[in-house]
Design an enzyme around this catalytic site. Structure first.
Site, PDB file in Angstrom:
ATOM      1  N   TYR A  44       0.545  -1.381   0.216  1.00 37.64           N
ATOM      2  CA  TYR A  44       0.028  -0.491   0.017  1.00 37.64           C
ATOM      3  C   TYR A  44       1.388   0.540  -0.189  1.00 37.64           C
ATOM      4  CZ  TYR A  44      -3.181  -3.377   1.416  1.00 37.64           C
ATOM      5  OH  TYR A  44      -4.099  -4.620   1.757  1.00 37.64           O
ATOM      6  N   HIS A 128       0.121 -12.379   1.634  1.00 38.59           N
ATOM      7  CA  HIS A 128      -0.327 -11.446   0.583  1.00 38.59           C
ATOM      8  C   HIS A 128      -0.440 -11.713  -0.334  1.00 38.59           C
ATOM      9  CE1 HIS A 128      -1.427  -6.558  -0.343  1.00 38.59           C
ATOM     10  NE2 HIS A 128      -2.257  -7.727  -0.345  1.00 38.59           N
TER      11      HIS A 128
END
Length: 311
Positions: A44, A128
């Protein structure tokens, strides 16, 4: 973990820039509304989300909140210049992402995250998006997380993905504590109901639902709205608009219904909402606290907008 959590992708300048002050105020608003679960990832904003979240939580008592981050995308310095908008983030391209689910890569990625967060431990670490790296994730990545858990570096381990099928495999074939399933148990996409959620109930695995608005369509249904990070097809826009009209007839918003739907399944421990401002956080908290009448669900079933198979 609180039932409502703050996902901090937007704090990494997802799509558009957010100032440091706006990010700080968003986290502060979440704290004021009783939110104590915060999720982030190196992906992010090339680490910006972790830096901002860590700074905003630094003055808060560490024992009072739960924080999760992710491994699998390792950040390496880059001098290519430009921005990171190709990956969805309005930040300078100071680093590049390297897929790495090796044991060494997992530990190095987590160490870097802890440094950005300013913490000596995190509560949850997710693998992830290992969609295209299943063999390495199961052979090396998951055992590496098990070792970190046994060492006390992390409290709980799991996987976070935008699909339900591989998460079902993690639940059935490993000893993960929790899975983060984004966008696959919503009013518009209930694919997690087929196998993943029943498996989680059977194994006693916690489930966190992310993307309750399917990246925008269920928050503000209209032509041109986003659905799973792309423009929503017309048939889904029509379906969401019909749900919105039904919600308004019952005195609630579609946002409240979308959040209540995700939270209602017995396997679900918490729901993550993304917000880029204090106002958005306050709205999500208010919608989450809004009771949804049984008559609303009944009308959705009778109109064919929800299936009879739902709990």
């Amino acid at each position: 973990m609180t039932r409502l959590g703050l996902g901090s992708g937007a704090l990494g300048n997802l799509y558009t820039e957010v100032t440091d002050e706006q990010a700080y105020e968003a986290v502060g608003a979440a704290w004021d509304r009783g939110i104590r679960y915060f999720d982030t990832a190196p992906h992010y904003g090339l680490g910006l989300s972790e830096l901002r979240l860590g700074a905003a939580l630094r003055e808060r008592p560490r024992e009072e909140y739960t924080i999760s981050t992710k491994v699998g995308r390792r950040l390496e310095p880059s001098d290519r210049g430009g921005d990171d908008l190709a990956h969805g983030f309005a930040v300078p391209a100071t680093h590049r992402r390297v897929w790495d689910f090796t044991a060494d890569g997992i530990r190095r990625t987590l160490d870097a995250s802890l440094e950005r967060l300013g913490l000596d431990r995190v509560d949850i670490v997710y693998l992830h998006d290992p969609d295209d790296h299943a063999e390495e994730a199961f052979r090396e990545g998951y055992p590496a997380l098990e070792k970190l858990r046994s060492e006390g570096v992390v409290g709980a381990i799991g996987a976070g993905m935008n699909q339900a099928e591989m998460l079902t495999r993690f639940i059935r074939d490993t000893d993960v504590d929790v899975v983060l399933c984004a966008g696959r148990y919503t009013l518009l996409d209930r694919s997690a109901l087929a196998e993943m959620l029943p498996a989680a109930v059977e194994r006693g695995t916690s489930v966190v639902i992310g993307g309750p608005f399917n990246s925008g369509l269920l928050a503000d249904p209209r032509p041109g709205a986003t659905y799973n990070y792309a423009e929503a097809p017309n048939e889904l826009v029509d379906r969401a608009l019909r749900m919105k009209e039904t919600a308004e007839r019952h005195g609630i918003t579609l946002r409240a219904a979308a959040l209540a739907f995700c939270a209602a399944h017995p396997a679900v421990t918490g729901v993550l909402v993304g917000a880029r401002s204090a106002a958005e956080v306050h709205d999500c908290a208010e919608q989450f606290a809004t009771p949804v009448p049984d008559s609303f669900w009944q009308e959705l079933r009778e109109s064919g907008l929800l299936g009879e198979e739902l709990p």
